[in-house]
Design a protein around this motif. Structure first.
Motif, PDB file in Angstrom:
ATOM      1  N   GLY A  39       0.649  -1.724  -0.127  1.00 51.27           N
ATOM      2  CA  GLY A  39       0.330  -0.344   0.034  1.00 51.27           C
ATOM      3  C   GLY A  39       0.571   1.228  -0.054  1.00 51.27           C
ATOM      4  O   GLY A  39      -0.279   2.261   0.614  1.00 51.27           O
ATOM      5  N   ALA A  40       1.960   1.069  -0.262  1.00 48.02           N
ATOM      6  CA  ALA A  40       3.084   2.386  -0.532  1.00 48.02           C
ATOM      7  C   ALA A  40       2.743   3.562  -1.408  1.00 48.02           C
ATOM      8  O   ALA A  40       2.340   2.395  -2.679  1.00 48.02           O
ATOM      9  CB  ALA A  40       4.486   1.780  -0.832  1.00 48.02           C
ATOM     10  N   THR A  41       2.799   5.110  -0.910  1.00 44.90           N
ATOM     11  CA  THR A  41       2.012   5.747  -2.311  1.00 44.90           C
ATOM     12  C   THR A  41       3.530   6.308  -2.857  1.00 44.90           C
ATOM     13  O   THR A  41       3.781   7.335  -3.398  1.00 44.90           O
ATOM     14  CB  THR A  41       1.301   6.725  -1.765  1.00 44.90           C
ATOM     15  N   LYS A  42       4.109   6.703  -1.626  1.00 45.25           N
ATOM     16  CA  LYS A  42       5.510   6.211  -2.559  1.00 45.25           C
ATOM     17  C   LYS A  42       6.967   5.896  -2.393  1.00 45.25           C
ATOM     18  O   LYS A  42       7.385   5.223  -1.689  1.00 45.25           O
ATOM     19  CB  LYS A  42       6.262   7.816  -1.171  1.00 45.25           C
ATOM     20  N   ILE A  43       7.477   5.535  -3.727  1.00 43.54           N
ATOM     21  CA  ILE A  43       8.820   4.587  -3.624  1.00 43.54           C
ATOM     22  C   ILE A  43      10.207   5.422  -4.035  1.00 43.54           C
ATOM     23  O   ILE A  43       9.907   5.828  -5.235  1.00 43.54           O
ATOM     24  CB  ILE A  43       8.486   3.270  -4.376  1.00 43.54           C
ATOM     25  N   THR A  44      11.303   4.917  -3.227  1.00 42.31           N
ATOM     26  CA  THR A  44      12.509   5.490  -3.465  1.00 42.31           C
ATOM     27  C   THR A  44      13.760   3.511  -4.400  1.00 42.31           C
ATOM     28  O   THR A  44      13.594   3.572  -3.128  1.00 42.31           O
ATOM     29  CB  THR A  44      12.836   6.123  -2.929  1.00 42.31           C
ATOM     30  N   VAL A  45      13.800   4.251  -4.893  1.00 41.36           N
ATOM     31  CA  VAL A  45      14.899   3.287  -5.269  1.00 41.36           C
ATOM     32  C   VAL A  45      16.393   3.630  -5.599  1.00 41.36           C
ATOM     33  O   VAL A  45      16.273   5.062  -7.017  1.00 41.36           O
ATOM     34  CB  VAL A  45      14.609   2.695  -7.007  1.00 41.36           C
ATOM     35  N   SER A  46      17.534   3.132  -4.942  1.00 43.27           N
ATOM     36  CA  SER A  46      18.371   3.826  -4.890  1.00 43.27           C
ATOM     37  C   SER A  46      18.981   2.589  -5.621  1.00 43.27           C
ATOM     38  O   SER A  46      19.842   1.378  -4.635  1.00 43.27           O
ATOM     39  CB  SER A  46      19.066   4.515  -4.082  1.00 43.27           C
ATOM     40  N   ILE A  47      20.389   2.755  -6.967  1.00 44.37           N
ATOM     41  CA  ILE A  47      21.244   1.524  -7.383  1.00 44.37           C
ATOM     42  C   ILE A  47      22.409   2.102  -7.338  1.00 44.37           C
ATOM     43  O   ILE A  47      22.570   2.978  -7.422  1.00 44.37           O
ATOM     44  CB  ILE A  47      20.749   1.678  -8.956  1.00 44.37           C
ATOM     45  N   LYS A 188      -7.740   7.215  -9.224  1.00 41.04           N
ATOM     46  CA  LYS A 188      -6.686   6.678  -8.375  1.00 41.04           C
ATOM     47  C   LYS A 188      -5.653   7.279  -8.017  1.00 41.04           C
ATOM     48  O   LYS A 188      -5.331   8.064  -8.894  1.00 41.04           O
ATOM     49  CB  LYS A 188      -6.544   5.515  -9.295  1.00 41.04           C
ATOM     50  N   GLN A 189      -5.588   6.418  -7.549  1.00 45.10           N
ATOM     51  CA  GLN A 189      -4.049   8.074  -6.763  1.00 45.10           C
ATOM     52  C   GLN A 189      -2.881   7.478  -7.336  1.00 45.10           C
ATOM     53  O   GLN A 189      -3.292   6.494  -6.849  1.00 45.10           O
ATOM     54  CB  GLN A 189      -3.758   7.800  -5.310  1.00 45.10           C
ATOM     55  N   GLY A 190      -1.551   8.174  -7.375  1.00 44.50           N
ATOM     56  CA  GLY A 190      -1.000   7.341  -8.016  1.00 44.50           C
ATOM     57  C   GLY A 190       0.154   7.408  -7.873  1.00 44.50           C
ATOM     58  O   GLY A 190       0.278   7.396  -5.814  1.00 44.50           O
ATOM     59  N   LEU A 191       1.776   6.830  -7.901  1.00 47.23           N
ATOM     60  CA  LEU A 191       2.595   6.503  -7.054  1.00 47.23           C
ATOM     61  C   LEU A 191       3.744   7.552  -6.440  1.00 47.23           C
ATOM     62  O   LEU A 191       4.243   7.461  -8.128  1.00 47.23           O
ATOM     63  CB  LEU A 191       3.582   5.205  -7.630  1.00 47.23           C
ATOM     64  N   ASP A 192       4.646   8.275  -5.853  1.00 49.58           N
ATOM     65  CA  ASP A 192       5.329   8.267  -6.488  1.00 49.58           C
ATOM     66  C   ASP A 192       6.550   8.213  -6.392  1.00 49.58           C
ATOM     67  O   ASP A 192       7.180   7.300  -4.978  1.00 49.58           O
ATOM     68  CB  ASP A 192       5.601   9.978  -4.637  1.00 49.58           C
ATOM     69  N   LEU A 193       7.539   8.005  -7.035  1.00 46.38           N
ATOM     70  CA  LEU A 193       8.487   7.450  -7.790  1.00 46.38           C
ATOM     71  C   LEU A 193       9.584   7.940  -7.985  1.00 46.38           C
ATOM     72  O   LEU A 193       9.726   9.100  -8.845  1.00 46.38           O
ATOM     73  CB  LEU A 193       7.826   6.931  -8.590  1.00 46.38           C
ATOM     74  N   THR A 194      10.663   7.209  -7.223  1.00 42.22           N
ATOM     75  CA  THR A 194      12.340   8.566  -7.699  1.00 42.22           C
ATOM     76  C   THR A 194      13.044   7.051  -8.028  1.00 42.22           C
ATOM     77  O   THR A 194      12.701   6.039  -7.368  1.00 42.22           O
ATOM     78  CB  THR A 194      12.529   8.979  -6.627  1.00 42.22           C
ATOM     79  N   LEU A 195      13.921   7.172  -9.004  1.00 44.64           N
ATOM     80  CA  LEU A 195      15.115   5.977  -9.013  1.00 44.64           C
ATOM     81  C   LEU A 195      16.520   7.297  -9.203  1.00 44.64           C
ATOM     82  O   LEU A 195      16.144   7.939 -10.347  1.00 44.64           O
ATOM     83  CB  LEU A 195      14.940   5.379 -11.022  1.00 44.64           C
ATOM     84  N   ILE A 196      17.138   5.857  -8.850  1.00 41.15           N
ATOM     85  CA  ILE A 196      18.167   7.274  -8.235  1.00 41.15           C
ATOM     86  C   ILE A 196      20.104   6.581  -9.097  1.00 41.15           C
ATOM     87  O   ILE A 196      19.918   4.556  -8.425  1.00 41.15           O
ATOM     88  CB  ILE A 196      18.906   7.897  -7.007  1.00 41.15           C
TER      89      ILE A 196
END
Ligand code: ADP
Ligand code: MG
Length: 631
Positions: A39-47, A188-196
């Protein structure tokens, strides 16, 4: 002596990992899917280093308490299903309970999590299956999973990792799929998404976006042209909600890579759906091209099975025919009802003042560009030329006659009938009268170049028409219309033309007797291996009967494909239109060009030839002015 042993659990996990964790991108896929299920609304992916060194996924979802956190990394542990009944109608992305265990068996993993009810967080570390005990940690609620040094104890698999760029490309692709599947929409609420990557932000997608702006961010304009060339359509019938953003034929690709299909938020590949998409674009694209499509399907979870593939990217529809026909119908209807004219892509001038040059010259170029823009603003070129405007139907105006030709009146009976013969059909008197009053030569605004293309001035620029492709389209439409009503009219040949036919060719002719009848082609046996053409369709006077019939036999006798009746007829009409159409390199008279342009206006879908190639490319004055730095 028994040879069989029971594998220890760690081995079992490693083997399972081989199926689920193909490469770093698979880890990113599994972890982000878990975050969405939480149920996350914010996901941060760091690589770091294309995932080789580190992959971290942090979310603000429901989190896990200490007990669950310890259990989540055990094989076959899940909170998403309980009994076999739950397997019918899975609404979460995960359910197999093996991703975390698989990942933890092939890398160094650290999981930190906190539920909203807990005061503090917990963390756990697992090194290639060796689990430490839970310890307290401090973090906000949600879950962060860090995965380091993937495959470091499996040199054989580590060796198969590709370059940082390649692996990062795969990760970005997974990220793109998640981002598209979870774009904000009205309901539908969208996801706040970041890719680093290596500390640099590659994507920062806000939950305030909409689908269009998200596509524009994921596929930046200059390289793809995708976001500004999409046609949207939606349908909701028979339990299937379809939303499609379809790329115009002009941005088609050489592979299916740009076909994004989502079923209830899950990215899938499906051969029925791919086929429906291909069919929807039939005649609008060349056979070896693939359209860009973003397709979002919603349907009851009970109507398909996701438990068919370890990565869950394939599903089994219980009513695949319904899915196929609904998608085909929805897409095709929209495409046929849309004007798909090809807009010319003018080159971006390199190293031209005002364009982005090298950093060293950039500043100077900008100064020159500004000065020039200023100059043109003050000194707009005086418009000494006569103002042209190509008005459809009544006002066709000549720019200049084709080389060496004197424009003749289009009412010259000999020319008209010659052209009608060439065009494959004589206009009916109703068709002709539609174009009166007469076009005065000085009102025409077109010109043939290289005996192959026609340049026509339009209200806001000019069109370049491929004379063969356009004429082919026109003949194709006429043939299709006539043949739908009845058979084609034919005429007896003065001297029947004979040809040799193989036994299988002769079989193919017998099997397709009905089709030949419809086409108005009469063939009679002429000897043991010989046949003769006795009658041939009048609409195809321009085609050589012998050549046509021989190609027709080849088409009917093809063993590699099995076309149904409708497709076969379509192929035959395509071939007929191609053979009867004006060729490239053929010089046309003024009245022939006029007729072609008038026919174009009456054609249903004049912008594409039957093979899907464009017939017309539009140039706009605004673009030209930009190129010449007039604006
Ligand atoms: P599955 O997703 O198929 O259930 P996984 O191995 O991926 O299996 O995850 C196991 C369980 O761990 C999940 O069912 C869920 O309860 C829990 N879990 C995993 N990731 C998260 C997360 N980011 N937030 C909350 N719970 C999670
Ligand atoms: Mg999972």
């Amino acid at each position: 002596m028994g040879q069989i042993i029971v594998l220890d659990q760690n081995m079992v996990n490693m083997i399972a990992a081989g199926e689920v964790i193909e490469r770093p991108a698979s880890v990113v896929k599994e972890l982000t899917e878990n975050s969405i299920d939480a149920g996350a609304t914010k996901i941060t992916v760091s690589i770091e280093d294309g995932g080789r060194k580190l992959m971290s996924v942090a979310d603000n979802g429901c989190g896990m308490d200490g007990e669950d956190l310890a259990r989540a990394f055990e094989p076959h542990t899940t909170s998403k299903i309980k009994t076999s009944k739950d397997l019918q109608g899975i609404s979460t992305l995960g359910f197999r309970g093996e991703a975390l265990a698989s990942i933890a068996s092939v890398a160094q993993v650290k999981g930190t999590s906190r539920t909203r009810e807990q005061d503090g967080a917990n963390c756990i570390e697992i090194d290639c299956g060796n689990k430490n005990s839970i310890s307290p940690a401090s973090t906000d609620y949600g879950t962060t999973i860090q995965v380091r040094d993937i495959f470091y104890k499996l040199p054989a698999r580590r060796k198969f990792l590709r370059t940082t760029n390649t692996e990062m490309g795969h990760i970005a692709e997974q990220f793109t799929r998640i981002a598209l599947a979870n774009a904000p929409s009205s309901n539908k609420q969208g996801l706040d998404l970041t890719l680093i990557h290596n500390g640099r932000e590659l994507y920062r997608l806000s939950d305030k976006d909409n689908l269009h702006s998200r596509i524009a961010e994921l596929f930046p304009i200059p390289s793809s042209g995708i976001s500004e060339n999409l046609i949207e359509t939606e349908s909701n019938e028979k339990g299937l909600h379809i939303l499609a953003l379809m790329g115009k034929p002009s941005i088609s690709r050489t592979s299916r890579k740009f076909q994004y299909i989502f079923l209830n938020g899950r990215f899938i590949r499906d051969k029925f759906i791919s086929h429906a998409i291909k069919e929807a674009y039939r005649g609008l694209l060349e056979p070896n091209r693939f359209p860009v499509v973003f397709l979002f399907i919603r349907m009851p979870y009970e109507d398909y099975d996701v438990n068919v593939h370890p990565t869950k990217s394939e599903v089994r529809f219980y009513n695949a025919n319904l899915v196929h026909s609904q998608i085909l119908g929805c897409l095709r209807e929209k495409l046929l009802g849309t004007d798909l004219q090809t807009q010319a892509q003018l080159p971006r001038p390199a190293n031209f003042p005002g364009s982005q040059g090298s950093p060293a010259t950039g500043h100077r170029s900008q100064a020159i560009a500004d000065a020039m823009a200023e100059f043109f603003k003050k000194h707009r070129p005086v418009q000494t030329q006569e103002q042209f405007s190509y008005k459809s139907k009544q006002h066709l105006v000549v720019l200049r006659p084709p080389t060496g030709q004197i424009p003749e009146s289009h009412t010259d009976p000999a020319t008209v009938s010659a052209f009608q013969a060439m065009a494959g059909s004589a206009p009916t008197s109703a068709e002709t009268s539609q174009y009166e009053p007469e076009i005065r030569p000085e009102q025409r605004k077109f010109l043939q170049i290289h005996d192959s293309f026609i340049v026509v001035q339009t209200d806001d620029g000019f069109d370049i028409i491929d004379q063969h492709a356009l004429h082919e389209r026109i003949i194709y439409e006429r043939l299709s219309k006539r043949i739908q009503k009845s058979k084609l009219e034919s005429q007896k040949l003065l001297i029947p033309e004979s040809f040799e036919v193989t036994p299988s060719g002769s079989d193919a002719l017998k099997t397709n007797a009905e089709l030949l009848e419809k086409l108005g082609i009469e063939l009679v046996p002429f000897g043991p291996k010989t046949m003769a053409i006795q009658a041939f369709p009048t609409l195809l006077v321009k085609a050589d009967p012998l050549d046509f019939v021989q190609d027709l036999i080849d088409l009917l006798d093809r063993k590699d494909v099995n076309l149904d009746g409708e497709r076969l007829l379509d192929e035959v009409l395509n071939m007929a239109a191609c053979k009867a159409a004006i060729k490239a390199g053929q010089r046309l008279t003024m009245s022939e060009i006029e007729q072609l342009l008038l026919d174009k206006e009456n054609a249903e879908s004049a912008s594409r030839c039957p093979h899907g190639r464009p017939t017309t490319i539009k140039f706009s004055i605004t673009d030209l002015e930009k190129q010449f730095k007039r604006t």
